[in-house]
Design an enzyme around this catalytic site. Sequence first.
Site, PDB file in Angstrom:
ATOM      1  N   GLY A 185      29.483  52.945  12.420  1.00  0.00           N
ATOM      2  CA  GLY A 185      30.187  54.132  11.932  1.00  0.00           C
ATOM      3  C   GLY A 185      29.219  55.210  11.485  1.00  0.00           C
ATOM      4  N   GLY A 186      27.990  55.213  12.044  1.00  0.00           N
ATOM      5  CA  GLY A 186      27.031  56.285  11.752  1.00  0.00           C
ATOM      6  C   GLY A 186      27.277  57.469  12.676  1.00  0.00           C
ATOM      7  N   SER A 209      32.281  48.764  11.135  1.00  0.00           N
ATOM      8  CA  SER A 209      30.991  49.076  10.510  1.00  0.00           C
ATOM      9  C   SER A 209      30.703  48.126   9.352  1.00  0.00           C
ATOM     10  CB  SER A 209      31.020  50.515   9.992  1.00  0.00           C
ATOM     11  OG  SER A 209      29.831  50.790   9.295  1.00  0.00           O
ATOM     12  N   LYS A 210      29.456  47.687   9.278  1.00  0.00           N
ATOM     13  CA  LYS A 210      29.140  46.731   8.202  1.00  0.00           C
ATOM     14  C   LYS A 210      29.063  47.422   6.841  1.00  0.00           C
ATOM     15  CE  LYS A 210      24.097  46.412   8.969  1.00  0.00           C
ATOM     16  NZ  LYS A 210      22.981  45.493   9.241  1.00  0.00           N
ATOM     17  N   THR A 218      22.466  57.464   9.031  1.00  0.00           N
ATOM     18  CA  THR A 218      22.403  58.882   9.394  1.00  0.00           C
ATOM     19  C   THR A 218      22.442  59.761   8.145  1.00  0.00           C
ATOM     20  OG1 THR A 218      23.453  58.450  11.523  1.00  0.00           O
ATOM     21  CG2 THR A 218      23.600  60.702  10.713  1.00  0.00           C
ATOM     22  N   SER A 220      20.917  59.651   5.552  1.00  0.00           N
ATOM     23  CA  SER A 220      19.638  59.919   4.884  1.00  0.00           C
ATOM     24  C   SER A 220      18.723  60.848   5.674  1.00  0.00           C
ATOM     25  CB  SER A 220      18.915  58.601   4.605  1.00  0.00           C
ATOM     26  OG  SER A 220      18.560  58.032   5.833  1.00  0.00           O
ATOM     27  N   GLY A 223      15.418  66.381   7.681  1.00  0.00           N
ATOM     28  CA  GLY A 223      14.829  67.625   8.174  1.00  0.00           C
ATOM     29  C   GLY A 223      15.671  68.485   9.090  1.00  0.00           C
ATOM     30  N   PHE A 289       9.120  72.120  13.648  1.00  0.00           N
ATOM     31  CA  PHE A 289       8.971  70.667  13.537  1.00  0.00           C
ATOM     32  C   PHE A 289       7.799  70.234  14.401  1.00  0.00           C
ATOM     33  CE2 PHE A 289      11.633  67.124  11.841  1.00  0.00           C
ATOM     34  CZ  PHE A 289      12.210  67.813  10.789  1.00  0.00           C
ATOM     35  N   GLN A 403       7.749  54.129  15.876  1.00  0.00           N
ATOM     36  CA  GLN A 403       7.177  55.350  15.306  1.00  0.00           C
ATOM     37  C   GLN A 403       6.826  55.194  13.829  1.00  0.00           C
ATOM     38  OE1 GLN A 403       9.525  59.265  14.842  1.00  0.00           O
ATOM     39  NE2 GLN A 403       7.926  59.693  16.327  1.00  0.00           N
ATOM     40  N   HIS A 405       5.896  57.413  10.625  1.00  0.00           N
ATOM     41  CA  HIS A 405       5.984  58.789  10.129  1.00  0.00           C
ATOM     42  C   HIS A 405       4.801  58.970   9.182  1.00  0.00           C
ATOM     43  CE1 HIS A 405       7.526  62.435   8.375  1.00  0.00           C
ATOM     44  NE2 HIS A 405       8.604  62.397   9.123  1.00  0.00           N
ATOM     45  N   LEU A 415      11.053  58.760   2.617  1.00  0.00           N
ATOM     46  CA  LEU A 415      10.497  59.800   3.488  1.00  0.00           C
ATOM     47  C   LEU A 415      10.325  61.138   2.775  1.00  0.00           C
ATOM     48  CD1 LEU A 415       9.884  60.495   6.550  1.00  0.00           C
ATOM     49  CD2 LEU A 415      12.175  61.442   6.590  1.00  0.00           C
ATOM     50  N   GLU A 418       9.458  65.808   7.539  1.00  0.00           N
ATOM     51  CA  GLU A 418       8.538  66.654   8.313  1.00  0.00           C
ATOM     52  C   GLU A 418       8.824  68.143   8.062  1.00  0.00           C
ATOM     53  OE1 GLU A 418       7.460  64.969  12.029  1.00  0.00           O
ATOM     54  OE2 GLU A 418       7.968  66.812  13.073  1.00  0.00           O
ATOM     55  N   ARG A 458       3.934  62.986  15.363  1.00  0.00           N
ATOM     56  CA  ARG A 458       3.833  61.942  14.340  1.00  0.00           C
ATOM     57  C   ARG A 458       2.827  60.849  14.694  1.00  0.00           C
ATOM     58  NH1 ARG A 458      10.291  61.555  12.977  1.00  0.00           N
ATOM     59  NH2 ARG A 458      10.353  63.631  12.070  1.00  0.00           N
ATOM     60  N   HIS A 526       9.232  54.249  10.819  1.00  0.00           N
ATOM     61  CA  HIS A 526      10.335  55.190  10.659  1.00  0.00           C
ATOM     62  C   HIS A 526      11.423  55.058  11.716  1.00  0.00           C
ATOM     63  CE1 HIS A 526      12.262  58.862   9.401  1.00  0.00           C
ATOM     64  NE2 HIS A 526      12.010  59.487  10.533  1.00  0.00           N
ATOM     65  N   ARG A 561       8.835  59.828  19.831  1.00  0.00           N
ATOM     66  CA  ARG A 561       9.926  60.791  19.652  1.00  0.00           C
ATOM     67  C   ARG A 561       9.429  61.998  18.887  1.00  0.00           C
ATOM     68  NH1 ARG A 561      13.841  61.758  15.186  1.00  0.00           N
ATOM     69  NH2 ARG A 561      12.660  60.283  13.941  1.00  0.00           N
ATOM     70  N   LEU A 562       9.908  63.163  19.254  1.00  0.00           N
ATOM     71  CA  LEU A 562       9.635  64.351  18.437  1.00  0.00           C
ATOM     72  C   LEU A 562      10.665  64.408  17.325  1.00  0.00           C
ATOM     73  CD1 LEU A 562       8.632  67.252  20.833  1.00  0.00           C
ATOM     74  CD2 LEU A 562       7.201  65.570  19.680  1.00  0.00           C
TER      75      LEU A 562
HETATM   76  C1  LIG Z   1      14.864  58.743   6.072  1.00  0.00           C
HETATM   77  C2  LIG Z   1      15.150  59.191   7.468  1.00  0.00           C
HETATM   78  C3  LIG Z   1      15.205  60.534   7.776  1.00  0.00           C
HETATM   79  C4  LIG Z   1      15.456  60.967   9.061  1.00  0.00           C
HETATM   80  N1  LIG Z   1      15.500  62.306   9.328  1.00  0.00           N
HETATM   81  C5  LIG Z   1      15.767  62.712  10.581  1.00  0.00           C
HETATM   82  C6  LIG Z   1      15.841  64.109  10.907  1.00  0.00           C
HETATM   83  O1  LIG Z   1      15.683  64.958  10.050  1.00  0.00           O
HETATM   84  N2  LIG Z   1      16.105  64.447  12.185  1.00  0.00           N
HETATM   85  C7  LIG Z   1      16.310  63.528  13.169  1.00  0.00           C
HETATM   86  O2  LIG Z   1      16.560  63.910  14.313  1.00  0.00           O
HETATM   87  N3  LIG Z   1      16.266  62.206  12.883  1.00  0.00           N
HETATM   88  C8  LIG Z   1      16.014  61.778  11.636  1.00  0.00           C
HETATM   89  N4  LIG Z   1      15.972  60.441  11.370  1.00  0.00           N
HETATM   90  C9  LIG Z   1      16.393  59.494  12.400  1.00  0.00           C
HETATM   91  C10 LIG Z   1      17.920  59.503  12.503  1.00  0.00           C
HETATM   92  O3  LIG Z   1      18.473  59.748  11.239  1.00  0.00           O
HETATM   93  C11 LIG Z   1      18.481  58.188  13.019  1.00  0.00           C
HETATM   94  O4  LIG Z   1      17.823  57.825  14.187  1.00  0.00           O
HETATM   95  C12 LIG Z   1      19.970  58.314  13.314  1.00  0.00           C
HETATM   96  O5  LIG Z   1      20.655  58.849  12.208  1.00  0.00           O
HETATM   97  C13 LIG Z   1      20.575  56.990  13.704  1.00  0.00           C
HETATM   98  O6  LIG Z   1      21.959  57.154  13.833  1.00  0.00           O
HETATM   99  P1  LIG Z   1      22.875  56.002  14.453  1.00  0.00           P
HETATM  100  O7  LIG Z   1      24.259  56.487  14.440  1.00  0.00           O
HETATM  101  O8  LIG Z   1      22.278  55.556  15.732  1.00  0.00           O
HETATM  102  O9  LIG Z   1      22.710  54.789  13.436  1.00  0.00           O
HETATM  103  P2  LIG Z   1      23.081  54.676  11.845  1.00  0.00           P
HETATM  104  O10 LIG Z   1      23.391  55.983  11.221  1.00  0.00           O
HETATM  105  O11 LIG Z   1      21.954  53.868  11.271  1.00  0.00           O
HETATM  106  O12 LIG Z   1      24.395  53.848  11.881  1.00  0.00           O
HETATM  107  C14 LIG Z   1      24.444  52.493  12.255  1.00  0.00           C
HETATM  108  C15 LIG Z   1      25.846  51.973  12.026  1.00  0.00           C
HETATM  109  O13 LIG Z   1      25.957  50.670  12.587  1.00  0.00           O
HETATM  110  C16 LIG Z   1      26.614  49.825  11.678  1.00  0.00           C
HETATM  111  N5  LIG Z   1      26.177  48.456  11.947  1.00  0.00           N
HETATM  112  C17 LIG Z   1      24.918  48.006  12.126  1.00  0.00           C
HETATM  113  N6  LIG Z   1      24.939  46.693  12.383  1.00  0.00           N
HETATM  114  C18 LIG Z   1      26.232  46.302  12.378  1.00  0.00           C
HETATM  115  C19 LIG Z   1      26.903  45.072  12.566  1.00  0.00           C
HETATM  116  N7  LIG Z   1      26.241  43.932  12.810  1.00  0.00           N
HETATM  117  N8  LIG Z   1      28.252  45.043  12.473  1.00  0.00           N
HETATM  118  C20 LIG Z   1      28.937  46.163  12.201  1.00  0.00           C
HETATM  119  N9  LIG Z   1      28.358  47.360  12.012  1.00  0.00           N
HETATM  120  C21 LIG Z   1      27.027  47.423  12.100  1.00  0.00           C
HETATM  121  C22 LIG Z   1      26.237  50.354  10.307  1.00  0.00           C
HETATM  122  O14 LIG Z   1      27.186  49.972   9.353  1.00  0.00           O
HETATM  123  C23 LIG Z   1      26.258  51.852  10.573  1.00  0.00           C
HETATM  124  O15 LIG Z   1      27.562  52.342  10.436  1.00  0.00           O
HETATM  125  C24 LIG Z   1      15.682  60.015  10.081  1.00  0.00           C
HETATM  126  C25 LIG Z   1      15.638  58.657   9.789  1.00  0.00           C
HETATM  127  C26 LIG Z   1      15.359  58.241   8.505  1.00  0.00           C
HETATM  128  C27 LIG Z   1      15.268  56.783   8.230  1.00  0.00           C
END
Ligand SMILES: Cc1cc2nc3c(=O)[nH]c(=O)nc-3n(C[C@H](O)[C@H](O)[C@H](O)COP(=O)(O)OP(=O)(O)OC[C@H]3O[C@@H](n4cnc5c(N)ncnc54)[C@H](O)[C@@H]3O)c2cc1C
Length: 749
Positions: A185-186, A209-210, A218, A220, A223, A289, A403, A405, A415, A418, A458, A526, A561-562
């Site tokens: 649910g990200g 979503s867990k 997401t 957190s 930038g 960036f 990666q 950071h 973090l 950047e 990075r 990161h 990744r950029l």
């Molecule tokens: C501190 C930080 C700052 C960042 N800043 C930036 C930025 O400024 N710009 C940028 O482009 N990128 C940034 N990134 C990278 C980017 O945020 C992430 O790559 C991206 O948000 C990932 O999104 P996602 O939806 O793939 O996963 P997530 O947002 O991590 O969501 C994963 C989902 O999967 C669910 N899940 C996982 N395992 C299970 C399971 N077994 N059963 C059920 N549900 C499960 C979780 O509950 C969650 O809902 C940053 C990363 C970090 C750590």
Amino acid sequence: MSITTAADGIKDITTPLSDADVESLKTGDRVRITGVLYTARDAAHGRLFPLIERGEALPIDVRGQVIYYTGPSPARPGDIVGSIGPTTGGRMDKFTPALLKLGLKGTMGKGARSQAVKDAFRQYKGVYFGAIGGAGAVLSRFVKKVAIVAYEDLGTEAIRRLEVEDFPAIVVNDCHGGDLLVIGGGGAGLRAAIAAAEESSRLSIAVLSKVYPMRSHTVSAEGGTAAVMRENDSLDTHAKDTIFGSDFLADQDVVEVFVKEAPGEVIQLEHWGCPWSRDPDGRVGVRAFGGMTVNRTLYAADKTGFHMLHALFQTSLKYDRIVRYDEWYATALLVEDGRVGGVAAINLHDGQVRSIAAKAVIICTGGGGRIFPFTTNAAIKTGDGMALAYRAGVALKDMEFVQYHPTGLPGTGILMTEASRGEGGHLKNKDGYRYLQDYGLGPPTDEPVHRKMELGPRDILSRCHMQEYAKGRTFEGPYGHYVHLDLRHLGEKVIDKKLPFVRELARNYVGVDPVYEPIPVRPVVHYMMGGISTDITGKTSLNGLYAAGEAACVSINGANRLGSNSLTELLVFGARAGRAAARAALEQPALKANPLALLAADERKRLEQRFFRADGRERIADIRETMQKAMEEGAGIYRDRPTMEKTCQTLRTLRERFARIGLSDRDAVFNTEVIAALELECMLDVAQAVAHSALVREESRGAHTRTDFPKRDDARFLKHSLAYCTPAGPRIESLPVAITRWPPEERKY
Ligand SMILES: Cc1cc2nc3c(=O)[nH]c(=O)nc-3n(C[C@H](O)[C@H](O)[C@H](O)COP(=O)(O)OP(=O)(O)OC[C@H]3O[C@@H](n4cnc5c(N)ncnc54)[C@H](O)[C@@H]3O)c2cc1C
């Protein structure tokens, strides 16, 4: 509401049922029904149907009621009713939609229902309960009163009114699911769910979503998100920066689609309520960036992920057909005949293992940075979805590229975005010297210059830090070596406007106010460039399975990744996967219920034996710590054969030890110890895929730097690696890289 959940996790239902009652039931729920059930089988349905067709009154008012497909055998003296087992629900399929239309809320029987009936459950808010087959005599105990209300001449097939108490059943088909299941649910998961909902109003979509969606990682991201928004920029420049940054390992056809669809996605997000920061002229602001040639990163102060996730979450709430399973943990994909048909998952609220059927599944479970000891990633980033797909036979692509950071807080790994360098922050060693100029990134300037000094990519900046450390030019603190990120010259006004979160975090976690003092920083794990191998639509090699976001490797990030490309990636490819999976779900028939039930039963048994009753002597905390240490040693910023081989061997031993774990928490409700063990099992799979892929790649490219093979080697390694799961450990194969318009050249900034 006539449904409550008891302490044992079973839902107590009192008939009649309202729409809201039906909506609160989910496939897999165990229920106890109290109140009235009507019995009717084929013959009685055969009489009701012509009445409905002619618009005449029925002998019973079906509104809010449940019909049980049964014909009780005669009662023995002293009993209220004889054996009362269920008959096959599918035989009533041709009558059920018409009855649901009249307001019938529940049906009960055994076996699967047709697609038309499942569609009718969704359309009219109905539900199908499974009663326990072969236990008719037992079920009769829950019947307190029986009366024939119509068609007495039909004997056992007459319509009877049963008064029941705590009658046990399971929800087989709810009014929500069955078409498309999104795990995660990200940002990626919600974007995929919205795209699927927009693709067709006929689809039912489940998001599992867990953690509660707004706690997904997401949130957190700080930038910003990259997209071409200004006249001084172009799609080709964004593509070239991305490909160059990837050290030519990105698939160029995918990058071209990515940059083209990015602007539409970020504008769409603004229309959904994302408050992008603005320039004084009112236009959406874009900041610099690392590795980008022009300012192209949109931002919402330094809380971009929070605002993006909020906009996506709110938008998803608009769609009734998106139903959420919050705080459910997916443990396995259910695969039959080369096709995914759903997942097994633990409902954390009651510890029950349920199966959720779906015609297509999208994995959006994020990254797995927690395989390392020091990371910006929260505890939930354990690579679960990658492991689930890997175990189901899907390859994990380019896993060796992890990666670092360059600017995390020592101790916690939190973090320092950047964006702080994009706004003009400087990196200085212990002599106060801007050391990046010694590594081909100079000359140093007061104002930030794209792709130079602090705006280098990075991977390079992290290596520069390590070299400064080797030269004895870093600070030494309680959490190891660090350098300074100096923002003082930006002034309080700029810091508060553009980097308020950085100031808050630095003050709270290292007691440093960046307005007055430099912030201690060091490289920190990161992001994972690798992930579940998909095509340009998010489709994997397993029929019905899709992936997007950080869990996936559609291949725009290559070897590095950029920054700010991954939030955009989850929008573009979340939406693409959502649309493609929606179309597949509309075209595919559902898998048969029986094999799925068997698969789910096997998984339930596995979880019970290996986790809920694990009584070995190994502690998961020890295994996790050893794994993280081994990954840092063998798969960190600098790598070589002997240390990588040692890491691979350690991971093999850890797998054996994992088979002997002991868990002490036997509680069903929110058993975080069991979940931590399941996550560790996933991390061991992901860690092995990383270490073995790294061992095979005998070159240095992007984030993968080998001291024993310091040069990039296009002749041998201009190819993706694919890690396949085998009982003996990962098998590494390869896949060509798609090159369209940018032939590989030396990567120099
Ligand atoms: C501190 C930080 C700052 C960042 N800043 C930036 C930025 O400024 N710009 C940028 O482009 N990128 C940034 N990134 C990278 C980017 O945020 C992430 O790559 C991206 O948000 C990932 O999104 P996602 O939806 O793939 O996963 P997530 O947002 O991590 O969501 C994963 C989902 O999967 C669910 N899940 C996982 N395992 C299970 C399971 N077994 N059963 C059920 N549900 C499960 C979780 O509950 C969650 O809902 C940053 C990363 C970090 C750590």
